[in-house]
Structures are given as C-alpha cells and as structure tokens.
Scaffold this active site. Sequence first.
Site, short mmCIF file in Angstrom:
data_model
loop_
_atom_site.label_atom_id
_atom_site.label_comp_id
_atom_site.label_asym_id
_atom_site.label_seq_id
_atom_site.Cartn_x
_atom_site.Cartn_y
_atom_site.Cartn_z
N ILE A 59 2.29 0.95 0.58
CA ILE A 59 2.82 0.09 -0.49
C ILE A 59 2.84 -1.36 -0.02
O ILE A 59 3.00 -1.63 1.17
CB ILE A 59 4.24 0.53 -0.90
CG1 ILE A 59 4.75 -0.24 -2.12
CG2 ILE A 59 5.22 0.42 0.26
CD1 ILE A 59 6.02 0.30 -2.75
N ALA A 97 11.01 -1.82 5.32
CA ALA A 97 10.13 -0.74 4.88
C ALA A 97 10.75 0.62 5.20
O ALA A 97 10.82 1.50 4.33
CB ALA A 97 8.76 -0.88 5.55
N GLU A 109 -1.52 10.33 2.44
CA GLU A 109 -0.85 9.22 3.12
C GLU A 109 -0.42 8.22 2.06
O GLU A 109 -1.14 7.99 1.07
CB GLU A 109 -1.80 8.56 4.12
CG GLU A 109 -1.12 7.43 4.89
CD GLU A 109 -2.03 6.78 5.94
OE1 GLU A 109 -3.19 7.25 6.09
OE2 GLU A 109 -1.57 5.83 6.58
N PHE A 110 0.74 7.61 2.25
CA PHE A 110 1.29 6.65 1.29
C PHE A 110 1.27 5.24 1.89
O PHE A 110 1.57 5.05 3.06
CB PHE A 110 2.74 7.04 0.97
CG PHE A 110 3.48 6.01 0.16
CD1 PHE A 110 3.26 5.88 -1.21
CD2 PHE A 110 4.40 5.15 0.76
CE1 PHE A 110 3.93 4.92 -1.96
CE2 PHE A 110 5.09 4.20 0.01
CZ PHE A 110 4.85 4.08 -1.34
N TYR A 131 11.80 3.43 2.43
CA TYR A 131 11.23 4.78 2.43
C TYR A 131 12.34 5.84 2.51
O TYR A 131 12.28 6.86 1.85
CB TYR A 131 10.25 4.95 3.60
CG TYR A 131 9.09 3.97 3.58
CD1 TYR A 131 8.55 3.51 2.38
CD2 TYR A 131 8.52 3.49 4.75
CE1 TYR A 131 7.49 2.61 2.36
CE2 TYR A 131 7.46 2.60 4.74
CZ TYR A 131 6.95 2.16 3.55
OH TYR A 131 5.91 1.28 3.52
N GLY A 176 15.28 -4.26 -3.95
CA GLY A 176 15.38 -2.83 -4.18
C GLY A 176 14.18 -2.22 -4.90
O GLY A 176 14.12 -1.02 -5.10
N LEU A 177 13.21 -3.07 -5.25
CA LEU A 177 12.04 -2.57 -5.98
C LEU A 177 11.21 -1.61 -5.11
O LEU A 177 10.63 -0.65 -5.62
CB LEU A 177 11.19 -3.77 -6.41
CG LEU A 177 10.29 -3.64 -7.61
CD1 LEU A 177 11.07 -3.28 -8.85
CD2 LEU A 177 9.51 -4.95 -7.82
N ASN A 220 9.74 -2.70 11.31
CA ASN A 220 9.67 -3.07 9.88
C ASN A 220 10.85 -2.41 9.14
O ASN A 220 10.69 -1.47 8.37
CB ASN A 220 8.33 -2.64 9.30
CG ASN A 220 8.04 -3.28 7.94
OD1 ASN A 220 8.94 -3.87 7.32
ND2 ASN A 220 6.81 -3.15 7.47
N GLY A 228 12.94 -7.54 -1.41
CA GLY A 228 14.36 -7.75 -1.13
C GLY A 228 15.28 -7.52 -2.31
O GLY A 228 16.45 -7.91 -2.26
C1 LIG Z 1 8.28 -2.83 2.64
C2 LIG Z 1 8.57 -3.22 1.19
C3 LIG Z 1 7.71 -2.36 0.26
C4 LIG Z 1 10.08 -2.91 0.95
O1 LIG Z 1 10.40 -3.21 -0.38
P1 LIG Z 1 11.62 -4.17 -0.77
O2 LIG Z 1 11.81 -4.07 -2.24
O3 LIG Z 1 11.41 -5.51 -0.19
O4 LIG Z 1 12.80 -3.47 -0.04
P2 LIG Z 1 14.22 -3.24 -0.61
O5 LIG Z 1 14.70 -4.47 -1.32
O6 LIG Z 1 14.19 -1.91 -1.34
O7 LIG Z 1 15.07 -3.14 0.73
C5 LIG Z 1 14.97 -2.02 1.53
C6 LIG Z 1 16.18 -1.93 2.46
O8 LIG Z 1 15.94 -2.69 3.65
C7 LIG Z 1 17.12 -3.41 3.96
N1 LIG Z 1 16.71 -4.56 4.75
C8 LIG Z 1 16.10 -5.67 4.34
N2 LIG Z 1 15.86 -6.47 5.41
C9 LIG Z 1 16.34 -5.82 6.51
C10 LIG Z 1 16.38 -6.10 7.90
N3 LIG Z 1 15.85 -7.21 8.39
N4 LIG Z 1 16.95 -5.18 8.73
C11 LIG Z 1 17.47 -4.03 8.25
N5 LIG Z 1 17.43 -3.69 6.93
C12 LIG Z 1 16.88 -4.58 6.08
C13 LIG Z 1 17.71 -3.74 2.61
O9 LIG Z 1 19.09 -4.07 2.71
C14 LIG Z 1 17.50 -2.43 1.89
O10 LIG Z 1 18.47 -1.50 2.36
P3 LIG Z 1 19.37 -0.65 1.38
O11 LIG Z 1 18.39 0.19 0.57
O12 LIG Z 1 20.21 0.18 2.27
O13 LIG Z 1 20.10 -1.65 0.54
C15 LIG Z 1 8.30 -4.72 0.93
O14 LIG Z 1 9.20 -5.51 1.65
C16 LIG Z 1 6.88 -5.13 1.28
O15 LIG Z 1 5.97 -5.02 0.47
N6 LIG Z 1 6.69 -5.68 2.50
C17 LIG Z 1 5.38 -6.17 2.93
C18 LIG Z 1 4.36 -5.07 3.12
C19 LIG Z 1 4.81 -4.01 4.10
O16 LIG Z 1 5.37 -4.28 5.15
N7 LIG Z 1 4.53 -2.77 3.69
C20 LIG Z 1 4.86 -1.63 4.49
C21 LIG Z 1 3.74 -1.29 5.40
S1 LIG Z 1 4.05 0.29 6.16
#
Ligand SMILES: CC(C)(COP(=O)(O)OP(=O)(O)OC[C@H]1O[C@@H](n2cnc3c(N)ncnc32)[C@H](O)[C@@H]1OP(=O)(O)O)[C@@H](O)C(=O)NCCC(=O)NCCS
Length: 201
Positions: free
Chosen positions: A104, A147, A101-102, A151, A114-115, A144, A112
């Site tokens: 993050i 996320a 299971e993954f 993924y 792309g990381l 979410n 926000g």
């Molecule tokens: C989930 C998480 C790891 C994502 O990482 P991130 O670097 O913030 O996400 P990214 O910047 O890669 O953005 C991911 C995508 O979501 C999109 N996005 C951002 N907000 C959005 C929203 N409200 N609705 C739709 N898409 C959205 C972005 O445009 C991007 O899309 P793209 O790849 O097509 O450009 C990070 O936000 C995080 O740690 N969140 C808190 C913990 C969490 O929720 N973990 C997951 C538990 S399962």
Amino acid sequence: MEALITTNPDPILWVKNAVCGLGPYRTDLVETYWQWEQDPGLLVGYGRQAPESLEARTEGMAAQQLGSNIRFSIYDLTNHEKPVLAGVSTLLPDDSVRTAEFEIMLAPEARGRGLGATATKLTLDYAFHVSNLRMVWLKVLAPNKPAVRAYEGAGFRHAGVLRESGYWLGQVCDEVYMDALARDFDGPSAITPVPNLPTHP
Ligand SMILES: CC(C)(COP(=O)(O)OP(=O)(O)OC[C@H]1O[C@@H](n2cnc3c(N)ncnc32)[C@H](O)[C@@H]1OP(=O)(O)O)[C@@H](O)C(=O)NCCC(=O)NCCS
C-alpha cells in the site's frame, strides 16, 4: 497543506465504507502515482534507493495493467462532496496456493489520519470475499512504525522477523513479516452480493 487531488467525473468505486473506497487502478493517473512514489519518505518506506523516471514508470504501468496482480486506487470519502484520490493498494497473488502479498501507499497529504488501516482492511475484505484468497502476507521495514500500526489495526498479525535484511535512513534494520487469514477476518464486510431477482410464478 498541499491541495488534495480530485478526479472528475465521479470515479468508479467497487467497494466502500464510510471512510474510503476502492476503485480501478488507472493508466490516466500514472503521473500522479509516479509523483507520490518519488517522495523520499515513500522511497525509504519501501526500501528503494533512487527515483524512477516517468518514462520507465509509464512503461511499467503498461505491463502492470496486463498482468494478473490485483490493484486498486484508494479514495478518501471523508470529504463528503466528492471522493478524493488518496493512494494505491495491491495484491500480488500466488494462485497455486491462493495467497497474496499486500502493498500500500498513500499520498503524502493523505497519511496520518487513519486511512491506511481502513484501506488495508477494505483490501483484505476484497481479497477474502471476492478474490477468494485464504491468506494475505506482507513484509515491512521494522522502523516503519505507522505502517506496522496500520497493518495491526487492519487485522494483520506478526509472523516473524528477517534480521538485518533492509535499510532505514542509512542504517541496517530488520524486516517484519505479517499475515492475515480469511478465517480471522472480523468484519463487517463491505462486499454485498447481487440481490436475488424476483422469481416468476
Ligand atoms: C504506511 C501507510 C499506508 C500508513 O497509513 P496512514 O493512514 O498514514 O496511517 P494511520 O494514520 O492509519 O496511522 C497508523 C498508526 O501509526 C501510528 N503512528 C504514526 N506515526 C508513528 C510513529 N512515528 N511511531 C509509532 N506509531 C506511529 C498512528 O498513531 C496510528 O496508530 P493507531 O492506529 O494506534 O492510532 C502510509 O503512511 C504510507 O503510505 N506511507 C508511505 C508508504 C509506505 O511506507 N508504505 C508501506 C510500505 S511496507
């Protein structure tokens, strides 16, 4: 914007690409990880409902460090001066079937950009090419969206929906299952084998 957390001296990076690197999950960083985990946005994202004390987290960390799960600190490498601590990714293996299971989380100030997608893909790279896992799966609350998008960008595919199994901002919601197979990994891989030593005549 909040100050980003830097670590000193240069942290160990086991694998990296141009955007981010993965290094050891560190006991000395427990307070930083704990601070990130108490962010209400993260509690909602993980389906948790109450903050945890630093004391309980520190005890939990000791157990984590002795367990068989595979944990990484994620570093942002886009600041070219030095790696910036930016999050944690985890693989929770089931050795009997070579799956995991993954999970993050990124620091609030690291989200926000792309990381998330890049760090997820690097963790899959490690899972498939170092840990020899054949499949990695995850469960995410359907609302979410960042996320789910991250993924998808890393190569996870939708595998199904668990209806009404979670909560999002006080409302009942579905959870989405996603999976990634080693054979579908589309590279490039950041894992490089140790070069062959010269052979003696
Ligand atoms: C989930 C998480 C790891 C994502 O990482 P991130 O670097 O913030 O996400 P990214 O910047 O890669 O953005 C991911 C995508 O979501 C999109 N996005 C951002 N907000 C959005 C929203 N409200 N609705 C739709 N898409 C959205 C972005 O445009 C991007 O899309 P793209 O790849 O097509 O450009 C990070 O936000 C995080 O740690 N969140 C808190 C913990 C969490 O929720 N973990 C997951 C538990 S399962």
